[in-house]
Design an enzyme around this catalytic site. Structure first.
Site: not given
Length: 289
Positions: A48, A53, A82, A115
């Site tokens: 994931d 990120y 996402k 997200h």
């Protein structure tokens, strides 16, 4: 020894592993590589990540080396990414997915999520959020129809925002990813997912140290001869809620994956639910209109 169900079947008939590796805040090259190296060796097959990120490129680079090392192919993995809040809206959302694919060095994503229900830099009460969500979802449906993503879904949506989706979506989300643990038992979201054949995936399953050291959790861990983390992960898994615990610690990565040799009782699950205090340790989407 139980006969564990290690996968769940999504509403697209796709099999998704119930345990995956979360990579939030893992954005140093060596940490990403070592975490993936350990995870793939242990047996993790779900990864994931997310645009925000800032590690998609590191994951892509690591997998280029690690897949051959473990005799794996791309199709052996289930990769989630996402859409970043800045990329909400027509065309932007489609382009953002292509950028994620390029960084991950993939031809497709197994699951692509919105997200956050709001557009970056807009105030929570700005009515334009609704239109941006709608536009993004139409782009997601296009990505799905073109085979660039095998499944589409949403993250951090409230019940209100999920119900709103029903008025315009041609395709229901396959997954809703939200914060879910015994301190935040979101029964209304779980029921919505059950009623609409949408899978609930939990993040922050271990809560914070206060949850891990709760006397009830500690008592159950001792009773089953397990770690407190095992109890909390198993609590979700036995409700068919998948989990994506994050770690760069080799021992923790192994521990988090090895939860298949015991089962909580129904009473255990209910007792843990009583710890609910509606406590969010991450983000609260409810203010977003």
């Amino acid at each position: 020894m139980t006969n564990p169900k290690k996968f769940t079947c999504l509403n697209t008939e796709t099999q998704m592993p119930l345990i995956g590796l979360g990579t939030y805040k893992i954005n140093h090259e060596d940490d990403v590589y070592n975490a993936l190296d350990t995870a793939l060796g242990v047996g993790y097959r779900l990864i994931d990540t997310a645009a925000v990120y800032q590690n998609e490129n590191l994951i892509g680079n690591a997998l280029k080396t690690l897949l051959p090392k473990y005799g794996l192919k791309r199709e052996d993995l289930f990769i989630i990414s996402k859409l970043g809040p800045k990329d909400h809206g027509s065309e932007l959302a489609y382009k953002a997915c292509l950028e994620s694919l390029e960084k991950l060095q993939c031809d497709y994503l197994d699951l692509y999520l919105i997200h956050w229900p709001g557009k970056q830099k807009l105030k929570s009460e700005d009515p334009r959020h609704k239109q941006y969500r709608k536009e993004s979802w139409f782009e997601f449906e296009k990505l799905f129809s073109e085979g660039l993503v095998k499944n589409i879904g949403v993250s951090n949506y409230s019940l209100k925002q999920l119900d709103e989706m029903l008025s315009y979506c041609k395709k229901l989300p396959a997954v809703l990813q939200v914060e879910y643990h015994p301190h935040l038992v979101q029964e209304d979201l779980l029921k919505w997912c059950t009623d609409h054949n949408v899978h609930l995936q939990a993040y922050r399953s271990l809560g914070i140290s206060e949850l891990l050291t709760d006397p009830l959790v500690t008592k159950m861990a001792k009773m089953y001869g397990k770690k407190e983390s095992h109890v909390l992960l198993k609590w979700a898994l036995q409700q068919n809620i998948s989990v994506i615990p994050k770690s760069t610690n080799k021992d923790h990565l192994e521990e988090n994956f090895n939860v298949w040799d015991f089962e909580l009782t129904e009473d255990d699950i209910l007792e843990l639910k009583k710890l609910n205090r509606n406590a969010r340790y991450c983000w609260d989407p409810s203010p977003v209109v």
